[in-house]
Write an enzyme that holds these catalytic residues in place. Structure first.
Site, PDB file in Angstrom:
ATOM      1  N   TYR A 180      12.977   2.752 -87.884  1.00  0.00           N
ATOM      2  CA  TYR A 180      12.978   2.581 -86.436  1.00  0.00           C
ATOM      3  C   TYR A 180      13.130   1.125 -86.012  1.00  0.00           C
ATOM      4  O   TYR A 180      12.964   0.803 -84.836  1.00  0.00           O
ATOM      5  CB  TYR A 180      11.706   3.180 -85.825  1.00  0.00           C
ATOM      6  CG  TYR A 180      11.752   4.702 -85.754  1.00  0.00           C
ATOM      7  CD1 TYR A 180      12.633   5.433 -86.538  1.00  0.00           C
ATOM      8  CD2 TYR A 180      10.912   5.403 -84.912  1.00  0.00           C
ATOM      9  CE1 TYR A 180      12.671   6.815 -86.494  1.00  0.00           C
ATOM     10  CE2 TYR A 180      10.941   6.792 -84.856  1.00  0.00           C
ATOM     11  CZ  TYR A 180      11.821   7.487 -85.645  1.00  0.00           C
ATOM     12  OH  TYR A 180      11.854   8.855 -85.586  1.00  0.00           O
TER      13      TYR A 180
ATOM     14  N   LYS B 119       9.025   9.323 -99.580  1.00  0.00           N
ATOM     15  CA  LYS B 119      10.202   9.953-100.180  1.00  0.00           C
ATOM     16  C   LYS B 119      10.692   9.003-101.287  1.00  0.00           C
ATOM     17  O   LYS B 119      11.865   8.646-101.363  1.00  0.00           O
ATOM     18  CB  LYS B 119      11.283  10.178 -99.099  1.00  0.00           C
ATOM     19  CG  LYS B 119      12.499  10.964 -99.549  1.00  0.00           C
ATOM     20  CD  LYS B 119      12.264  12.435 -99.700  1.00  0.00           C
ATOM     21  CE  LYS B 119      13.489  13.128-100.253  1.00  0.00           C
ATOM     22  NZ  LYS B 119      13.260  14.564-100.546  1.00  0.00           N
TER      23      LYS B 119
ATOM     24  N   ASP C 255       9.139  16.274 -97.712  1.00  0.00           N
ATOM     25  CA  ASP C 255       9.619  17.648 -97.508  1.00  0.00           C
ATOM     26  C   ASP C 255       8.588  18.663 -98.000  1.00  0.00           C
ATOM     27  O   ASP C 255       8.338  19.680 -97.350  1.00  0.00           O
ATOM     28  CB  ASP C 255      10.997  17.861 -98.157  1.00  0.00           C
ATOM     29  CG  ASP C 255      11.170  17.141 -99.476  1.00  0.00           C
ATOM     30  OD1 ASP C 255      10.450  16.161 -99.721  1.00  0.00           O
ATOM     31  OD2 ASP C 255      12.016  17.560-100.281  1.00  0.00           O
TER      32      ASP C 255
ATOM     33  N   ASP D 294       6.705  10.366 -87.241  1.00  0.00           N
ATOM     34  CA  ASP D 294       7.166  10.886 -85.955  1.00  0.00           C
ATOM     35  C   ASP D 294       7.361  12.403 -86.056  1.00  0.00           C
ATOM     36  O   ASP D 294       6.899  13.181 -85.217  1.00  0.00           O
ATOM     37  CB  ASP D 294       8.498  10.192 -85.614  1.00  0.00           C
ATOM     38  CG  ASP D 294       8.902  10.384 -84.169  1.00  0.00           C
ATOM     39  OD1 ASP D 294       8.141  11.017 -83.414  1.00  0.00           O
ATOM     40  OD2 ASP D 294       9.993   9.922 -83.796  1.00  0.00           O
TER      41      ASP D 294
ATOM     42  N   ASP E   1       4.491  15.763 -84.726  1.00  0.00           N
ATOM     43  CA  ASP E   1       4.809  16.893 -83.834  1.00  0.00           C
ATOM     44  C   ASP E   1       4.585  18.222 -84.549  1.00  0.00           C
ATOM     45  O   ASP E   1       4.133  19.200 -83.937  1.00  0.00           O
ATOM     46  CB  ASP E   1       6.268  16.799 -83.347  1.00  0.00           C
ATOM     47  CG  ASP E   1       6.378  15.967 -82.071  1.00  0.00           C
ATOM     48  OD1 ASP E   1       5.485  15.118 -81.852  1.00  0.00           O
ATOM     49  OD2 ASP E   1       7.330  16.162 -81.304  1.00  0.00           O
TER      50      ASP E   1
END
Ligand code: NAI
Length: 344
Positions: free
Chosen positions: A130, A182, A216, A240, A244
């Site tokens: 970001y 990751k 994942d 992020d 959610d």
């Protein structure tokens, strides 16, 4: 809106926000006054209200106020479409180096898809993908033939967020921190994050359990067995997305608060937006912003008061069954607010 008549000892910048912002901030201020919260409000504008008054969605007098108070409660801000304004949230994050995004998720209303969820996601808020280092490369006659983005994770930034997560776990009597990454594919970008967070974990050995998960697999495990997680710490983009997902486990954004914590300030907010479709109708749910205010009480070491607020919310939702329409009820904002004040 309160006129600041509660003369608490801790100054806080209050940004009521756009759309339903005024209604829900008013409700939260009334509830905080009723519980005896030690806050003294400095009301400042941002978002569309900031543009109307000062031609800037983040006016300098609002920034000055936060520089002074170092603490803010922020209602939802509508993002103007067009006009070339930079996101207010990104500007606040950069200005006050709000490096930690704290998103607790707890089941408040039983009977949803998952019962007894109680987990906390801690997202690194300033680095990763970001940072916005992006550009296009023309290929043949296509000026956007390829798009390139660079992410930046520093060892110092990774250490800072990992230490925040482990300290949070200790302070809040949590048992376990899971580092999400990751590093099998993004070996440098998220490898440095994993490696540094594991070093930090060593210092808490015997005190806080530590594990790590590939993002994942973590996303799937959150749906299959969310109870295996306690505190999750992760990089900006993964945080992020997962935050959610976690809000979804407990019924969506309507009850989701967030804290943005930095070295020079802390800003608390509801995760939802300005809900223009219901603005002014008196039916907005103030609980996400109230839960954010409860986090702010924790932040100023008034867990005695935040517990009273959370307990009143629980009783009103589950014993009194007073709920706003988004939670399947018929109560308006005012009725819910009064029910909570009665339960304090
Ligand atoms: P939204 O979260 O405002 O609304 C989505 C749906 O949820 C709507 O149906 C709305 O009525 C409902 N809803 C949201 N909060 C509610 C509440 N407290 N009580 C009852 N119902 C509620 O998202 P949307 O419509 O995508 O965005 C509207 C504006 O908010 C946009 O300008 C967007 O940029 C901004 N926004 C600001 C955020 C912030 O300041 N942190 C976060 C998300 C969106």
């Amino acid at each position: 809106m309160s006129n600041g008549k509660a003369q608490g000892s801790i100054p806080v910048t209050l940004i009521p926000g756009d759309g339903i912002g005024a209604e829900i901030s008013d409700a939260v201020v009334r509830i905080l006054e009723a519980v005896g919260a030690p806050f003294r409000w400095e009301i400042r504008m941002a978002g569309l209200a900031g543009i109307d008054a000062h031609s800037d969605p983040l006016p300098s007098e609002t920034l000055d106020s936060i520089r002074r108070t170092r603490l803010a409660l922020k209602g939802p801000l509508a993002t103007p479409v067009g006009g070339g304004y930079r996101s207010v949230n990104v500007r606040l994050r950069e200005e006050f180096k709000l490096y930690a995004n704290l998103r607790p998720a707890r089941t408040l209303i039983p009977g949803g898809r998952f019962e007894d969820i109680d987990l906390v996601l801690i997202r690194e808020n300033l680095e990763g993908l970001y940072v916005g280092f992006e550009h296009y490369i023309p290929i043949a006659d296509d000026p956007h033939g390829a798009a390139i983005s660079s992410g930046v994770n520093t060892r110092a930034g990774s250490r800072r967020i990992a230490e925040f997560a482990f300290d949070y776990a200790v302070r809040n009597k949590r048992k376990k921190v899971t580092i999400v990454h990751k590093a099998n594919i993004l070996k440098a970008l998220t490898g440095i994050f994993l490696e540094t967070a594991l070093e930090v974990a060593e210092k808490y050995k015997g005190q806080i359990e530590c594990g790590d998960r590939i993002v994942d697999a973590c996303a799937m495990q959150l749906v299959l067995n969310p109870w295996q997680f306690d505190v999750i710490v992760t990089t900006n983009l993964f945080g992020d997305i997962l935050s959610d997902e976690i809000a979804g486990l407990v019924g969506g954004l309507g009850l989701a608060p967030a804290g943005n914590i930095g070295e020079t300030a802390a800003i608390f907010e509801a995760v939802h937006g300005s809900a223009p479709d219901i603005a002014g109708k008196g039916i907005a749910n103030p609980l996400a912003l109230l839960l954010a205010a409860a986090m702010m009480l924790d932040h100023v070491n008034r867990a005695d008061l935040s517990e009273r607020v959370r307990s009143a919310i629980d009783k009103v939702l589950n014993e009194d069954q007073v709920r706003t329409p988004d939670l399947g009820g018929k109560a308006g904002t005012r009725q819910l607010t009064e029910a909570i004040i009665r339960r304090l």
